[in-house]
Design an enzyme around this catalytic site. Sequence first.
Site, short mmCIF file in Angstrom:
data_model
loop_
_atom_site.label_atom_id
_atom_site.label_comp_id
_atom_site.label_asym_id
_atom_site.label_seq_id
_atom_site.Cartn_x
_atom_site.Cartn_y
_atom_site.Cartn_z
N GLY A 1 0.63 -1.27 0.02
CA GLY A 1 0.10 0.07 0.04
C GLY A 1 0.61 1.27 -0.03
O GLY A 1 1.92 1.31 -0.31
N CYS B 1 1.59 3.22 2.57
CA CYS B 1 2.74 3.28 3.64
C CYS B 1 4.20 2.69 3.14
O CYS B 1 5.10 3.52 3.22
CB CYS B 1 2.25 2.57 4.87
SG CYS B 1 3.31 2.35 6.33
N LYS C 1 11.03 7.75 5.64
CA LYS C 1 12.14 7.49 6.67
C LYS C 1 13.51 7.28 6.06
O LYS C 1 14.52 7.72 6.59
CB LYS C 1 11.57 6.39 7.51
CG LYS C 1 10.52 6.42 7.88
CD LYS C 1 10.12 7.93 8.68
CE LYS C 1 8.75 8.25 8.88
NZ LYS C 1 7.64 8.58 7.76
N ALA D 1 2.35 15.99 10.15
CA ALA D 1 3.46 15.07 9.99
C ALA D 1 3.97 15.11 8.57
O ALA D 1 5.42 15.16 8.51
CB ALA D 1 3.02 13.66 10.57
N VAL E 1 -2.05 18.88 3.16
CA VAL E 1 -3.29 19.32 3.57
C VAL E 1 -4.23 18.35 4.27
O VAL E 1 -5.33 18.47 4.28
CB VAL E 1 -3.96 20.48 3.02
CG1 VAL E 1 -3.14 21.68 2.93
CG2 VAL E 1 -4.52 19.89 1.42
N ALA F 1 -0.18 3.79 10.23
CA ALA F 1 -0.09 2.47 9.71
C ALA F 1 -0.31 1.52 10.77
O ALA F 1 -1.00 0.31 10.79
CB ALA F 1 1.38 2.25 9.01
N HIS G 1 21.63 3.02 32.81
CA HIS G 1 22.56 4.24 32.32
C HIS G 1 23.80 3.79 31.64
O HIS G 1 24.25 2.72 31.99
CB HIS G 1 22.74 4.56 33.70
CG HIS G 1 23.82 6.00 33.85
ND1 HIS G 1 23.54 7.33 33.36
CD2 HIS G 1 24.94 5.87 33.85
CE1 HIS G 1 24.34 7.91 33.48
NE2 HIS G 1 25.42 7.26 33.44
#
Length: 464
Positions: free
Chosen positions: A41, A43, A52, A183, A269, A318, A443
């Site tokens: 699709g 995505c 990305k 986004a 938009v 997604a 840590h």
Amino acid sequence: MSQSVFDVIVIGAGPGGYVAAIRCAQLGLKTAIIEREHMGGICLNWGCIPTKAMLRSAEVFHLMHRANEFGLNAEKISFDLNAVIKRSRGISKQLNQGVTHLLKKNKVKSFIGDATILDKGKVKVEKNDNSEELSCSNIIIASGARARELPGLEADGEIVWTYKHALTPSRMPKKLLVVGSGAIGIEFASFYNTLGADTTVIEVVDRILPAEDAEIAAFALKQFSKQGMKILTNASVKKVERKKNSAHVEIVSEGKTKAEQFDTVISAVGIVGNIEGLGLENLSIKTDKSHIKTDNNCNVGIDGIFAIGDVAGAPWLAHKASHEGVMVAEIIAGKHTHPVDPSSIAGCTYCHPQIASVGLTEEEANKKGLKVKIGRFPFIGNGKAIALGEQEGLIKTIFEAKTGELLGAHMVGAEVTELIQGYVLGQKLETTEEDLISTVFPHPTLSEMMHESVLDAFGRAIHI
């Protein structure tokens, strides 16, 4: 015209559809999936994944310019836009083939073509001049959505782009206008601005990233401005006059109109659901503003017919679509399920700095009349962030004051899209502040800031 019979037919092979189909097959249901264009699709092919990949290239390019900060030397730094795009498209192709393999592995029958629901339990597939009628007990509509186009701002692929044009640009924009600061708009603005485009972003409401917590959005605005972006809020496009290699754009901002030349305009938009041509009218399936109306279990009001993902409405994410796909598959198989809670779905924006959030914003909590305790922790107080050279950021947590319930978490900064899942899991497990405070965070990690933000909400922060 031939005929085949299935337990489930899924319309659309995006992150909702293909996941639903695989889960149905895993549960022993004879399953078919119909996709008109690309497995995976929007995505996988034109959204989440390729953007990305491009943003990662921009991130590395940005870091190369900061080499001296890390005791390194990089000279004659440049980029090859075609190579960046080639890498992005290659990753999408790889994952597209992966989805095809997974469907085959799980014995899902795949059809390429346009799907039309003829009646309850009957779906027609058309490809070119060929058609085939399929019968089934259940239908899952996962047809997704596409970019919304405003009158006068229709995409032409030359001057005015949608996300598809921005993902496969024929040239590098020199002066770019991005219309919309959600986004999608902010991610493209971040990418092209990092590569050197003179970038302006306009947003019709009074702040950017309107779905995010106002404090986080304000922090992000400062970072974008430092990077050279021009941000206009309470702004809209009044008129676009297209010329050979540019657009003359009239922008209304704060009640004043000004004209400016841009060589590229990206329209971001919002989206509209892909409901046309599905045959929804044959069964009187109800829609609202281009999206199919459903109940909490994604049923459209007719037994055996479901709608999931973007076509079923917000949040348009997604991972929400995939989760709905699994839920519906299990409903069909007769298993006990829990409805998807939209407030538990995390949102992530992969600009620089990254933004991630889950649950209520401060404004939403106040509107509900909730008494809250809010904790904040800045990246500058975290050793790992400083070592990474990423000390600009903020983590904000919101708790119900009396019960200690985690109401929401909001972040801006490096890798927060990876950190947010900690709070998502915490909310799912109904974690209170006591649980989070007593948890030992490793840590040195960025995750320690999550702990400190919780501590701060209850007056116990150590490092600020």
